[in-house]
Design a protein around this motif. Structure first.
Motif, PDB file in Angstrom:
ATOM      1  N   GLU A  11       0.834  -1.203   0.000  1.00  0.00           N
ATOM      2  CA  GLU A  11       0.000   0.000   0.000  1.00  0.00           C
ATOM      3  C   GLU A  11       0.872   1.258   0.000  1.00  0.00           C
ATOM      4  OE1 GLU A  11      -0.564  -2.545   1.959  1.00  0.00           O
ATOM      5  OE2 GLU A  11      -2.611  -3.204   1.481  1.00  0.00           O
ATOM      6  N   ASN A  12       0.462   2.233  -0.774  1.00  0.00           N
ATOM      7  CA  ASN A  12       1.151   3.528  -0.788  1.00  0.00           C
ATOM      8  C   ASN A  12       0.434   4.434   0.220  1.00  0.00           C
ATOM      9  OD1 ASN A  12       2.161   6.088  -1.336  1.00  0.00           O
ATOM     10  ND2 ASN A  12       2.364   5.693  -3.527  1.00  0.00           N
ATOM     11  N   TRP A  13       0.883   4.338   1.492  1.00  0.00           N
ATOM     12  CA  TRP A  13       0.165   5.018   2.561  1.00  0.00           C
ATOM     13  C   TRP A  13       0.222   6.540   2.427  1.00  0.00           C
ATOM     14  CZ3 TRP A  13      -3.339   2.481   4.947  1.00  0.00           C
ATOM     15  CH2 TRP A  13      -3.205   1.105   5.147  1.00  0.00           C
ATOM     16  N   GLU A  14       1.276   7.059   1.842  1.00  0.00           N
ATOM     17  CA  GLU A  14       1.354   8.504   1.651  1.00  0.00           C
ATOM     18  C   GLU A  14       0.254   8.981   0.717  1.00  0.00           C
ATOM     19  OE1 GLU A  14       4.372  11.920  -0.130  1.00  0.00           O
ATOM     20  OE2 GLU A  14       5.143   9.897   0.214  1.00  0.00           O
ATOM     21  N   CYS A  15       0.074   8.239  -0.384  1.00  0.00           N
ATOM     22  CA  CYS A  15      -0.988   8.580  -1.347  1.00  0.00           C
ATOM     23  C   CYS A  15      -2.370   8.413  -0.722  1.00  0.00           C
ATOM     24  CB  CYS A  15      -0.892   7.676  -2.575  1.00  0.00           C
ATOM     25  SG  CYS A  15       0.228   8.294  -3.823  1.00  0.00           S
ATOM     26  N   ILE A  16      -2.535   7.334   0.032  1.00  0.00           N
ATOM     27  CA  ILE A  16      -3.832   7.067   0.652  1.00  0.00           C
ATOM     28  C   ILE A  16      -4.187   8.191   1.626  1.00  0.00           C
ATOM     29  CG2 ILE A  16      -5.096   5.504   2.198  1.00  0.00           C
ATOM     30  CD1 ILE A  16      -3.485   3.185   0.944  1.00  0.00           C
ATOM     31  N   GLN A  17      -3.207   8.643   2.404  1.00  0.00           N
ATOM     32  CA  GLN A  17      -3.455   9.735   3.349  1.00  0.00           C
ATOM     33  C   GLN A  17      -3.801  11.022   2.620  1.00  0.00           C
ATOM     34  OE1 GLN A  17      -3.685   9.388   6.799  1.00  0.00           O
ATOM     35  NE2 GLN A  17      -4.654  11.382   6.420  1.00  0.00           N
ATOM     36  N   ARG A  18      -3.112  11.291   1.504  1.00  0.00           N
ATOM     37  CA  ARG A  18      -3.423  12.499   0.717  1.00  0.00           C
ATOM     38  C   ARG A  18      -4.844  12.424   0.152  1.00  0.00           C
ATOM     39  NH1 ARG A  18       1.559  12.078  -2.090  1.00  0.00           N
ATOM     40  NH2 ARG A  18       0.463  12.131  -4.084  1.00  0.00           N
ATOM     41  N   PHE A  19      -5.233  11.211  -0.252  1.00  0.00           N
ATOM     42  CA  PHE A  19      -6.593  11.006  -0.760  1.00  0.00           C
ATOM     43  C   PHE A  19      -7.611  11.344   0.336  1.00  0.00           C
ATOM     44  CE2 PHE A  19     -10.374   8.480  -1.699  1.00  0.00           C
ATOM     45  CZ  PHE A  19     -10.560   8.704  -3.053  1.00  0.00           C
ATOM     46  N   CYS A  20      -7.363  10.841   1.548  1.00  0.00           N
ATOM     47  CA  CYS A  20      -8.263  11.127   2.677  1.00  0.00           C
ATOM     48  C   CYS A  20      -8.317  12.629   2.964  1.00  0.00           C
ATOM     49  CB  CYS A  20      -7.793  10.385   3.927  1.00  0.00           C
ATOM     50  SG  CYS A  20      -8.009   8.596   3.857  1.00  0.00           S
ATOM     51  N   ASP A  21      -7.179  13.278   2.913  1.00  0.00           N
ATOM     52  CA  ASP A  21      -7.134  14.728   3.155  1.00  0.00           C
ATOM     53  C   ASP A  21      -7.974  15.474   2.126  1.00  0.00           C
ATOM     54  OD1 ASP A  21      -5.446  14.237   5.261  1.00  0.00           O
ATOM     55  OD2 ASP A  21      -3.612  14.751   4.163  1.00  0.00           O
ATOM     56  N   GLN A  22      -7.900  15.020   0.862  1.00  0.00           N
ATOM     57  CA  GLN A  22      -8.666  15.669  -0.200  1.00  0.00           C
ATOM     58  C   GLN A  22     -10.172  15.455   0.011  1.00  0.00           C
ATOM     59  OE1 GLN A  22      -7.323  17.600  -2.610  1.00  0.00           O
ATOM     60  NE2 GLN A  22      -9.411  18.124  -3.230  1.00  0.00           N
ATOM     61  N   VAL A  23     -10.528  14.257   0.453  1.00  0.00           N
ATOM     62  CA  VAL A  23     -11.943  13.961   0.742  1.00  0.00           C
ATOM     63  C   VAL A  23     -12.457  14.908   1.814  1.00  0.00           C
ATOM     64  CG1 VAL A  23     -13.547  12.234   1.685  1.00  0.00           C
ATOM     65  CG2 VAL A  23     -11.784  11.532   0.060  1.00  0.00           C
ATOM     66  N   ASN A  24     -11.662  15.095   2.857  1.00  0.00           N
ATOM     67  CA  ASN A  24     -12.077  15.959   3.968  1.00  0.00           C
ATOM     68  C   ASN A  24     -12.112  17.435   3.576  1.00  0.00           C
ATOM     69  OD1 ASN A  24     -12.432  13.881   5.859  1.00  0.00           O
ATOM     70  ND2 ASN A  24     -10.256  13.878   6.385  1.00  0.00           N
ATOM     71  N   ALA A  25     -11.254  17.826   2.639  1.00  0.00           N
ATOM     72  CA  ALA A  25     -11.151  19.245   2.263  1.00  0.00           C
ATOM     73  C   ALA A  25     -12.256  19.681   1.318  1.00  0.00           C
ATOM     74  CB  ALA A  25      -9.784  19.512   1.624  1.00  0.00           C
ATOM     75  N   ASP A  26     -12.777  18.760   0.514  1.00  0.00           N
ATOM     76  CA  ASP A  26     -13.749  19.089  -0.528  1.00  0.00           C
ATOM     77  C   ASP A  26     -15.173  18.902  -0.014  1.00  0.00           C
ATOM     78  OD1 ASP A  26     -15.367  19.142  -2.866  1.00  0.00           O
ATOM     79  OD2 ASP A  26     -13.626  18.603  -4.073  1.00  0.00           O
ATOM     80  N   THR A  27     -16.032  19.884  -0.286  1.00  0.00           N
ATOM     81  CA  THR A  27     -17.432  19.789   0.158  1.00  0.00           C
ATOM     82  C   THR A  27     -18.106  18.528  -0.375  1.00  0.00           C
ATOM     83  OG1 THR A  27     -17.548  22.194   0.085  1.00  0.00           O
ATOM     84  CG2 THR A  27     -19.635  21.018   0.252  1.00  0.00           C
ATOM     85  N   GLU A  28     -17.845  18.216  -1.644  1.00  0.00           N
ATOM     86  CA  GLU A  28     -18.440  17.028  -2.270  1.00  0.00           C
ATOM     87  C   GLU A  28     -17.483  15.834  -2.221  1.00  0.00           C
ATOM     88  OE1 GLU A  28     -21.571  16.880  -3.556  1.00  0.00           O
ATOM     89  OE2 GLU A  28     -21.849  18.896  -2.745  1.00  0.00           O
ATOM     90  N   GLY A  29     -16.440  15.946  -1.381  1.00  0.00           N
ATOM     91  CA  GLY A  29     -15.409  14.904  -1.326  1.00  0.00           C
ATOM     92  C   GLY A  29     -15.936  13.493  -1.125  1.00  0.00           C
ATOM     93  N   PRO A  30     -16.771  13.239  -0.103  1.00  0.00           N
ATOM     94  CA  PRO A  30     -17.252  11.872   0.125  1.00  0.00           C
ATOM     95  C   PRO A  30     -18.014  11.296  -1.063  1.00  0.00           C
ATOM     96  CG  PRO A  30     -17.609  13.216   2.074  1.00  0.00           C
ATOM     97  CD  PRO A  30     -17.163  14.154   0.997  1.00  0.00           C
ATOM     98  N   LEU A  31     -18.866  12.118  -1.681  1.00  0.00           N
ATOM     99  CA  LEU A  31     -19.657  11.646  -2.821  1.00  0.00           C
ATOM    100  C   LEU A  31     -18.756  11.251  -3.995  1.00  0.00           C
ATOM    101  CD1 LEU A  31     -22.440  11.237  -4.158  1.00  0.00           C
ATOM    102  CD2 LEU A  31     -22.361  13.638  -4.835  1.00  0.00           C
ATOM    103  N   PHE A  32     -17.826  12.140  -4.348  1.00  0.00           N
ATOM    104  CA  PHE A  32     -16.933  11.853  -5.479  1.00  0.00           C
ATOM    105  C   PHE A  32     -15.997  10.683  -5.161  1.00  0.00           C
ATOM    106  CE2 PHE A  32     -17.367  16.594  -6.656  1.00  0.00           C
ATOM    107  CZ  PHE A  32     -18.454  16.308  -7.472  1.00  0.00           C
TER     108      PHE A  32
END
Length: 287
Positions: A11-32
């Motif tokens: 697993e690329n944990w750095e990428c996965i964490q960045r993905f989670c950060d983007q989900v949290n930062a974006d209003t529509e993050g969870p849906l997308f």
């Protein structure tokens, strides 16, 4: 794409964490995010699907209520079900991917008991025979509870275990994360055993009630000499079954000693059963 790259084995944990950060930062993050993850989980490439499931589980643990709310909708749950269903992608999805999807949905039924749609989706899979039995979650896979934990979590009843779990999950040491996972597994196992006890108790008490009612009807007809040979055999079979239910009730009572309400219910059923057996011996066996 980087986080779910099928060409990498770890697993690329750095990428996965960045993905989670983007989900949290974006209003529509969870849906997308869930749309993207559904597509990746349905990938014909096993590696890509497995990585996507790891990303999904990490999001569950790091992306909070907004993500949980979208994840618990049939819109997304149906996409996971398609991976398991032989009517959709189940015919070519690998067993490893199907096993992981089953584990994921099952783990959510434990951590999100208030989400009715998750419970319904899992029970439907069992009813259709797609899931034969509850999976045994592997000890080497970290399944921390989501943060914040939902109300009615199985850890809410044990504050000491909850504190220990929180401390272990904050650690960066692999052995602490493994210890956290073992703790989670043990609590889940305890909860499953409690659930099985409740189910056994309900089924047994229901059977006692139905058998006693039927015995009363047949005994009344016996007293009037209106019982057919077939009904006499039924009455004898009910008596034998009720005799076997007595030790089962005693065993259930010993399991429910700490639960006054359950114990009272069992003892009441035992009284009814004893009464029916006594009536049978008085009316039939004596003759």
């Amino acid at each position: 794409d980087e986080a779910t790259d099928p060409s990498i084995s770890e697993e690329n944990w750095e990428c996965i964490q960045r993905f989670c950060d983007q989900v949290n930062a974006d209003t529509e993050g969870p849906l997308f995010a869930l749309r993207l993850l559904a597509h990746k989980i349905q990938s014909p490439q096993e590696g890509e699907a497995l990585h996507a499931l790891t990303v999904l589980e990490t999001c569950v643990n790091n992306c909070g209520d907004r993500f949980h709310s979208e994840m618990a909708k049939f819109r997304f749950l149906n996409e996971l079900i398609k991976v398991l269903s032989p009517k959709y992608y189940g015919i070519w999805s690998s067993e490893k991917v199907k096993s992981r999807v089953t584990e994921v949905i099952f783990s959510w039924t434990v951590w999100f008991p208030q989400e009715v749609k998750i419970q319904d989706a899992y029970q439907m899979l069992k009813k259709q025979g797609i899931v034969k039995e509850d999976p045994k979650l592997p000890e080497d896979k970290i399944l921390p509870p989501p943060s914040p934990r939902p109300q009615n979590s199985i850890f809410d009843t044990d504050e000491e275990k909850a504190k220990l779990l929180a401390r272990l999950l904050k650690s960066s040491h692999p052995e602490d994360l493994q210890a956290a996972n073992r703790l989670i597994q043990s609590v889940i196992k305890e909860e499953q055993e409690k659930s099985a006890q409740v189910s056994r108790r309900a089924n047994t008490i229901s059977e006692v009630s139905e058998n006693v009612k039927r015995m009363d009807e047949l005994l009344e007809n016996y007293r009037r000499h209106e019982l057919s040979p077939a009904d006499q055999e039924t009455l004898q079979a009910l008596f034998r079954r009720c005799e076997k239910l007595r030790p089962l009730l005693f065993r259930l009572a010993s399991e429910a000693v700490a639960d006054e309400e359950a114990l009272a219910e069992i003892l009441q059923a035992n009284d009814k059963l004893s009464g029916a057996l006594g009536q049978y011996r008085q009316v039939v066996a004596s003759q």
